[in-house]
Motif scaffolding. Structure first.
Motif, PDB file in Angstrom:
ATOM      1  N   GLY A  89     -12.290  14.561 -12.772  1.00  0.00           N
ATOM      2  CA  GLY A  89     -10.889  14.752 -12.049  1.00  0.00           C
ATOM      3  C   GLY A  89     -10.720  13.583 -11.648  1.00  0.00           C
ATOM      4  N   PHE A  90      -9.193  13.198 -11.395  1.00  0.00           N
ATOM      5  CA  PHE A  90      -8.804  11.869 -10.921  1.00  0.00           C
ATOM      6  C   PHE A  90      -7.525  11.803 -10.124  1.00  0.00           C
ATOM      7  CE2 PHE A  90      -7.258  12.329 -15.173  1.00  0.00           C
ATOM      8  CZ  PHE A  90      -5.924  11.905 -14.957  1.00  0.00           C
ATOM      9  N   PHE A  91      -7.150  11.005  -9.428  1.00  0.00           N
ATOM     10  CA  PHE A  91      -6.096  10.883  -8.693  1.00  0.00           C
ATOM     11  C   PHE A  91      -5.907   9.260  -8.938  1.00  0.00           C
ATOM     12  CE2 PHE A  91      -7.693  13.996  -5.679  1.00  0.00           C
ATOM     13  CZ  PHE A  91      -6.619  14.947  -5.411  1.00  0.00           C
ATOM     14  N   MET A  92      -4.559   8.952  -9.158  1.00  0.00           N
ATOM     15  CA  MET A  92      -4.210   7.517  -9.511  1.00  0.00           C
ATOM     16  C   MET A  92      -2.933   7.360  -8.450  1.00  0.00           C
ATOM     17  SD  MET A  92      -4.597   6.749 -13.385  1.00  0.00           S
ATOM     18  CE  MET A  92      -3.011   7.540 -13.886  1.00  0.00           C
ATOM     19  N   LEU A  93      -2.962   6.496  -7.586  1.00  0.00           N
ATOM     20  CA  LEU A  93      -2.035   5.873  -6.796  1.00  0.00           C
ATOM     21  C   LEU A  93      -1.446   4.827  -7.466  1.00  0.00           C
ATOM     22  CD1 LEU A  93      -3.236   6.406  -3.423  1.00  0.00           C
ATOM     23  CD2 LEU A  93      -1.909   8.200  -4.745  1.00  0.00           C
ATOM     24  N   THR A  94      -0.052   4.509  -7.900  1.00  0.00           N
ATOM     25  CA  THR A  94       0.521   3.686  -8.335  1.00  0.00           C
ATOM     26  C   THR A  94       2.102   3.374  -8.026  1.00  0.00           C
ATOM     27  OG1 THR A  94       1.139   4.761 -10.476  1.00  0.00           O
ATOM     28  CG2 THR A  94      -0.711   3.869 -10.536  1.00  0.00           C
ATOM     29  N   HIS A  95       2.269   2.336  -8.161  1.00  0.00           N
ATOM     30  CA  HIS A  95       3.839   1.489  -7.984  1.00  0.00           C
ATOM     31  C   HIS A  95       4.710   2.070  -8.963  1.00  0.00           C
ATOM     32  CE1 HIS A  95       2.391  -0.544  -4.511  1.00  0.00           C
ATOM     33  NE2 HIS A  95       1.450  -1.083  -5.310  1.00  0.00           N
ATOM     34  N   LYS A  96       4.282   2.046 -10.087  1.00  0.00           N
ATOM     35  CA  LYS A  96       5.260   2.442 -11.299  1.00  0.00           C
ATOM     36  C   LYS A  96       4.351   3.635 -12.331  1.00  0.00           C
ATOM     37  CE  LYS A  96       8.043  -1.586 -11.224  1.00  0.00           C
ATOM     38  NZ  LYS A  96       8.590  -2.622 -12.082  1.00  0.00           N
ATOM     39  N   THR A  97       4.920   4.238 -13.047  1.00  0.00           N
ATOM     40  CA  THR A  97       4.033   5.178 -14.185  1.00  0.00           C
ATOM     41  C   THR A  97       4.404   4.598 -15.481  1.00  0.00           C
ATOM     42  OG1 THR A  97       6.152   6.592 -14.298  1.00  0.00           O
ATOM     43  CG2 THR A  97       4.290   7.186 -12.744  1.00  0.00           C
ATOM     44  N   ASP A  98       5.039   3.491 -15.664  1.00  0.00           N
ATOM     45  CA  ASP A  98       5.461   3.151 -17.012  1.00  0.00           C
ATOM     46  C   ASP A  98       5.068   1.744 -17.173  1.00  0.00           C
ATOM     47  OD1 ASP A  98       7.230   1.886 -15.518  1.00  0.00           O
ATOM     48  OD2 ASP A  98       9.152   2.362 -16.731  1.00  0.00           O
ATOM     49  N   ASN A  99       4.244   1.087 -16.318  1.00  0.00           N
ATOM     50  CA  ASN A  99       3.834  -0.248 -16.572  1.00  0.00           C
ATOM     51  C   ASN A  99       2.328  -0.384 -17.044  1.00  0.00           C
ATOM     52  OD1 ASN A  99       2.099   0.704 -14.364  1.00  0.00           O
ATOM     53  ND2 ASN A  99       3.123  -0.887 -13.047  1.00  0.00           N
ATOM     54  N   THR A 120       0.841  -1.199  -0.081  1.00  0.00           N
ATOM     55  CA  THR A 120       0.092   0.137  -0.213  1.00  0.00           C
ATOM     56  C   THR A 120       1.002   1.196   0.020  1.00  0.00           C
ATOM     57  OG1 THR A 120      -0.187  -0.234   2.303  1.00  0.00           O
ATOM     58  CG2 THR A 120      -1.932  -1.145   1.179  1.00  0.00           C
ATOM     59  N   ASP A 121       2.005   1.211  -0.201  1.00  0.00           N
ATOM     60  CA  ASP A 121       2.929   2.308  -0.402  1.00  0.00           C
ATOM     61  C   ASP A 121       2.903   2.589  -1.699  1.00  0.00           C
ATOM     62  OD1 ASP A 121       3.535   2.488   2.484  1.00  0.00           O
ATOM     63  OD2 ASP A 121       5.324   1.179   2.160  1.00  0.00           O
ATOM     64  N   TYR A 122       2.537   3.665  -2.146  1.00  0.00           N
ATOM     65  CA  TYR A 122       2.309   3.988  -3.752  1.00  0.00           C
ATOM     66  C   TYR A 122       3.335   5.325  -3.950  1.00  0.00           C
ATOM     67  CZ  TYR A 122      -1.797   1.201  -3.703  1.00  0.00           C
ATOM     68  OH  TYR A 122      -2.446   0.305  -3.436  1.00  0.00           O
ATOM     69  N   PRO A 123       4.527   5.176  -4.442  1.00  0.00           N
ATOM     70  CA  PRO A 123       5.260   6.253  -4.562  1.00  0.00           C
ATOM     71  C   PRO A 123       5.053   7.206  -5.522  1.00  0.00           C
ATOM     72  CG  PRO A 123       6.243   4.226  -5.660  1.00  0.00           C
ATOM     73  CD  PRO A 123       4.943   3.783  -4.944  1.00  0.00           C
ATOM     74  N   HIS A 124       3.797   7.021  -6.487  1.00  0.00           N
ATOM     75  CA  HIS A 124       3.489   8.030  -7.777  1.00  0.00           C
ATOM     76  C   HIS A 124       2.121   8.203  -7.388  1.00  0.00           C
ATOM     77  CE1 HIS A 124       7.399   6.934  -9.586  1.00  0.00           C
ATOM     78  NE2 HIS A 124       7.192   5.466  -9.232  1.00  0.00           N
ATOM     79  N   MET A 125       1.837   9.579  -7.539  1.00  0.00           N
ATOM     80  CA  MET A 125       0.492   9.704  -7.355  1.00  0.00           C
ATOM     81  C   MET A 125       0.398  10.827  -8.741  1.00  0.00           C
ATOM     82  SD  MET A 125      -1.907  12.709  -6.842  1.00  0.00           S
ATOM     83  CE  MET A 125      -0.734  13.960  -6.142  1.00  0.00           C
ATOM     84  N   THR A 126      -0.774  10.344  -9.539  1.00  0.00           N
ATOM     85  CA  THR A 126      -0.994  11.308 -10.843  1.00  0.00           C
ATOM     86  C   THR A 126      -2.469  11.982 -10.530  1.00  0.00           C
ATOM     87  OG1 THR A 126       0.167   9.647 -12.136  1.00  0.00           O
ATOM     88  CG2 THR A 126      -1.609  11.195 -13.101  1.00  0.00           C
ATOM     89  N   ARG A 127      -2.368  13.194 -10.922  1.00  0.00           N
ATOM     90  CA  ARG A 127      -3.559  14.118 -10.511  1.00  0.00           C
ATOM     91  C   ARG A 127      -3.831  14.571 -12.090  1.00  0.00           C
ATOM     92  NH1 ARG A 127      -7.883  16.204  -9.546  1.00  0.00           N
ATOM     93  NH2 ARG A 127      -8.127  17.850  -8.006  1.00  0.00           N
ATOM     94  N   GLY A 128      -5.244  14.764 -12.207  1.00  0.00           N
ATOM     95  CA  GLY A 128      -5.409  15.078 -13.650  1.00  0.00           C
ATOM     96  C   GLY A 128      -7.114  15.304 -14.013  1.00  0.00           C
ATOM     97  N   TYR A 129      -7.304  15.900 -15.124  1.00  0.00           N
ATOM     98  CA  TYR A 129      -8.568  16.159 -15.307  1.00  0.00           C
ATOM     99  C   TYR A 129      -8.784  16.130 -16.770  1.00  0.00           C
ATOM    100  CZ  TYR A 129      -8.821  19.299 -11.098  1.00  0.00           C
ATOM    101  OH  TYR A 129      -8.916  19.632  -9.776  1.00  0.00           O
ATOM    102  N   ILE A 130     -10.111  15.507 -17.118  1.00  0.00           N
ATOM    103  CA  ILE A 130     -10.438  15.382 -18.467  1.00  0.00           C
ATOM    104  C   ILE A 130     -11.662  15.808 -18.630  1.00  0.00           C
ATOM    105  CG2 ILE A 130     -11.163  13.537 -20.302  1.00  0.00           C
ATOM    106  CD1 ILE A 130      -9.185  11.721 -18.334  1.00  0.00           C
ATOM    107  N   LYS A 131     -11.878  16.865 -19.994  1.00  0.00           N
ATOM    108  CA  LYS A 131     -13.233  17.230 -19.904  1.00  0.00           C
ATOM    109  C   LYS A 131     -13.825  16.404 -20.940  1.00  0.00           C
ATOM    110  CE  LYS A 131     -15.698  21.265 -21.483  1.00  0.00           C
ATOM    111  NZ  LYS A 131     -16.101  22.361 -22.199  1.00  0.00           N
TER     112      LYS A 131
END
Length: 132
Positions: A107-117, A88-99
């Protein structure tokens, strides 16, 4: 459900591969243009800079056939250093918006272990599937 309220959902799969929080916003004068959505992302992202390895909010535009979207990814400077992180330790947090439409922004938050998988890429594909 109330027509003038925002709706939000959180997804946490059992395998702990990610956490995704989505919220659907009614378009208003603060997020009614591409420039304003991008500015809102920058504003929102500034709060994450203190604990991240990034020194500024690096906004990336999503390549969409319809509508528009932006996101920024932040790497937690403490979590990324852990030699034996918990699932449950997610080093990457992606925040964004899509119209999504004339009256809705996702709007969204994604917590992930990697950003290229494939998990990260699959989540991005899932989010853009809401565009109609």
């Amino acid at each position: 459900y109330n027509e003038n309220q925002d709706a939000e959902f959180t997804v946490r799969p059992k395998d702990k591969s990610f956490v995704l929080k989505m919220f659907f916003l009614k378009v208003n004068d603060k997020i009614d243009s591409k420039a304003k959505v991008k500015d809102r992302l920058i504003y929102d992202g500034e709060e994450f800079l203190t604990g991240s390895t990034q020194s500024e909010v690096e906004v990336k535009e999503m390549n969409l056939k319809k509508g528009f979207g932006f996101y920024a990814t932040f790497t937690d400077k403490e979590t990324i250093k852990k030699s034996n992180p918990k699932p449950t330790d997610y080093p990457h947090m992606t925040r964004g918006y899509i119209k999504l439409s004339d009256d809705t922004v996702l709007g969204f938050f994604m917590l992930t272990h990697k950003t290229d998988n494939k998990v990260f890429k699959g989540l991005a594909k899932y989010l853009t599937s809401y565009i109609k």
